[in-house]
Design a protein around this motif. Structure first.
Motif, PDB file in Angstrom:
ATOM      1  N   GLU A 228       0.886  -1.153   0.000  1.00  0.00           N
ATOM      2  CA  GLU A 228       0.000   0.000   0.000  1.00  0.00           C
ATOM      3  C   GLU A 228       0.925   1.203   0.000  1.00  0.00           C
ATOM      4  O   GLU A 228       1.390   1.664   1.049  1.00  0.00           O
ATOM      5  N   ARG A 320      -6.919   0.311  10.737  1.00  0.00           N
ATOM      6  CA  ARG A 320      -7.879   0.160   9.630  1.00  0.00           C
ATOM      7  C   ARG A 320      -7.745  -1.207   8.953  1.00  0.00           C
ATOM      8  O   ARG A 320      -8.024  -1.355   7.772  1.00  0.00           O
ATOM      9  N   GLY A 321      -7.296  -2.216   9.722  1.00  0.00           N
ATOM     10  CA  GLY A 321      -7.178  -3.576   9.206  1.00  0.00           C
ATOM     11  C   GLY A 321      -6.012  -3.787   8.264  1.00  0.00           C
ATOM     12  O   GLY A 321      -5.931  -4.810   7.573  1.00  0.00           O
ATOM     13  N   GLN A 322      -5.071  -2.835   8.250  1.00  0.00           N
ATOM     14  CA  GLN A 322      -4.008  -2.878   7.250  1.00  0.00           C
ATOM     15  C   GLN A 322      -3.083  -4.075   7.402  1.00  0.00           C
ATOM     16  O   GLN A 322      -2.715  -4.719   6.408  1.00  0.00           O
ATOM     17  N   ARG A 325      -4.815  -7.166   6.212  1.00  0.00           N
ATOM     18  CA  ARG A 325      -5.075  -7.073   4.774  1.00  0.00           C
ATOM     19  C   ARG A 325      -3.809  -7.340   3.961  1.00  0.00           C
ATOM     20  O   ARG A 325      -3.819  -8.092   2.981  1.00  0.00           O
ATOM     21  N   ALA A 328      -2.831 -11.020   4.111  1.00  0.00           N
ATOM     22  CA  ALA A 328      -3.646 -11.848   3.228  1.00  0.00           C
ATOM     23  C   ALA A 328      -3.165 -11.727   1.784  1.00  0.00           C
ATOM     24  O   ALA A 328      -3.074 -12.720   1.054  1.00  0.00           O
ATOM     25  N   LYS A 329      -2.842 -10.506   1.355  1.00  0.00           N
ATOM     26  CA  LYS A 329      -2.328 -10.306  -0.001  1.00  0.00           C
ATOM     27  C   LYS A 329      -0.980 -10.996  -0.175  1.00  0.00           C
ATOM     28  O   LYS A 329      -0.699 -11.587  -1.219  1.00  0.00           O
ATOM     29  N   LYS A 334      -7.017 -16.252   2.872  1.00  0.00           N
ATOM     30  CA  LYS A 334      -7.911 -15.448   3.695  1.00  0.00           C
ATOM     31  C   LYS A 334      -7.518 -15.631   5.153  1.00  0.00           C
ATOM     32  O   LYS A 334      -7.189 -16.745   5.577  1.00  0.00           O
ATOM     33  N   ASP A 336      -8.702 -14.867   9.124  1.00  0.00           N
ATOM     34  CA  ASP A 336      -9.662 -14.445  10.139  1.00  0.00           C
ATOM     35  C   ASP A 336      -8.954 -14.468  11.482  1.00  0.00           C
ATOM     36  O   ASP A 336      -8.496 -15.525  11.937  1.00  0.00           O
TER      37      ASP A 336
END
Length: 375
Positions: A228, A320-322, A325, A328-329, A334, A336
């Motif tokens: 990001e 913000r879940g970065q 995220r 996962a990428k 996925k 959890d």
């Protein structure tokens, strides 16, 4: 005229790198155009340019046929044999048709055509030079900016850095030097167009290849990148030699190597984790700097449930879940994330089938340049 022409061709060949043969072909094509345009001629012609004497001779070209249908393009066999008895059907008869004042008119008309051909040849050379540099990193100088693009001089061309390839919040000052990643090189009517990026994951890959000798020589391999741009990135690395620490190689002594890259990207945070073919280990590593207690894998759905200590839940998820995220990428799974308390209440931790062994040094996997990221 001959010496001037020879000097001009030699200068263009040396200065522009354009073959003399290409230039001669362009000149002869221009002279044919000039002849047909100025003398209203439609027949097939060729122009012979003699570089030694500087002379230009125009020859008409007619096919030898049995019966003539167009006397501008064809000549009867009988007439051809009158010129030379050796002519047969299918041969081409050439006859000089150079007009008296052709030299002056040809020079005027050909100038623009020759200039255009030279320009096209230059553009072709530039395109060939830069098309081989796609997916590579270059250093350029910021020239100017408009509503859509930043324009960066990278040598013989001015590359475009579109808005969507710019790092949000990054300031681009004219005359400042910048490293960019070439994403696309295209032919256009105005010459080669080069598109560059500051946000592409390839930029991060190339920077590591430049700063880490072990990556450049293949001892350490970058397996995946999640980015990001301008905020945070994660890369996974793997060492083909068991005696080499892939993460340590990328971090460098006291973090010097990764810090150089962070500085180049104006403070973008970079997590370096060790790749593993075991998704349990890889996902746990990818959630660094959070400590992981357990990873449960669902192969069919390509998903995982990760259990972390209660006090590290926000660190594992990230702002913000970065962090989750990007993890996962990076892994392609996925993820959890559950706190230890929630996992125990749901009866999924501890799991009887789990073989995951938490690392004691899990919080030290990443060289900490930034402090923690808890909310």
């Amino acid at each position: 005229m001959s010496s001037e022409l020879l000097d001009a061709l030699t200068a263009l060949e040396e200065q522009k790198g354009i073959s003399r043969d290409v230039l001669i072909e362009a000149i002869e094509a221009a002279l044919v155009t000039a002849y047909k345009r100025n003398f209203n001629q439609a027949q097939n012609v060729r122009v012979d340019l003699n570089l030694q004497t500087g002379s230009m001779v125009v020859y008409s070209r007619k096919d030898v046929v049995e019966e003539v249908e167009d006397d501008r393009l064809e000549i009867a066999l009988e007439d051809a044999k009158f010129i030379n008895a050796a002519y047969e059907i299918g041969d081409v008869v050439e006859e000089e048709v150079t007009p008296r004042n052709f030299g002056r008119i040809a020079a005027q008309t050909a100038k623009q055509v020759v200039t255009q051909r030279v320009r096209e040849a230059e553009r072709g050379l530039i395109y060939e030079e830069y098309v081989d540099r796609e997916d590579d990193i270059v250093t350029g100088v910021i020239e100017r900016q408009d509503a859509r693009n930043i324009y960066v001089s990278i040598g013989k061309v001015e590359a475009a850095l579109p808005v969507n390839e710019q790092i949000q919040g990054e300031v681009y000052k004219p005359t400042s030097r910048i490293r960019v990643y070439i994403t696309k090189v295209e032919r256009t009517t105005r010459g080669p167009q080069v598109i560059v990026s500051r946000t592409h994951p390839g930029l991060l890959r190339r920077l590591f290849e430049m700063e880490v000798p072990e990556i450049y020589d293949g001892t350490v391999e970058i397996k995946s990148i999640a980015r990001e741009a301008g905020d945070r990135s994660k890369i996974s690395v793997y060492a083909h030699n068991e005696e080499v620490d892939p993460v340590g190689s990328c971090v460098g002594a006291k973090g010097a190597r990764v810090q150089t890259i962070v500085n180049e990207l104006n403070g973008e945070k970079i997590d370096i984790v060790e790749w593993s073919e075991d998704p349990v280990v890889f996902v746990a590593n990818a959630l660094s700097p959070s400590k992981v207690l357990d990873v449960q894998v669902n192969e069919e759905e390509k998903s995982t449930t990760v259990v972390v200590p209660d006090y590290q839940l926000s660190l594992a998820i990230g702002k913000r879940g970065q962090n989750a995220r990007l993890a996962a990428k990076l892994t392609g799974w996925k993820i959890d994330i559950k706190s230890e308390t929630d996992a125990r209440e749901l009866g999924i931790y501890p799991s009887e089938t789990s073989t995951f062994v938490p690392r004691e040094d899990a919080e030290e996997v990443k060289f900490d340049l930034y402090g923690d990221d808890e909310e």
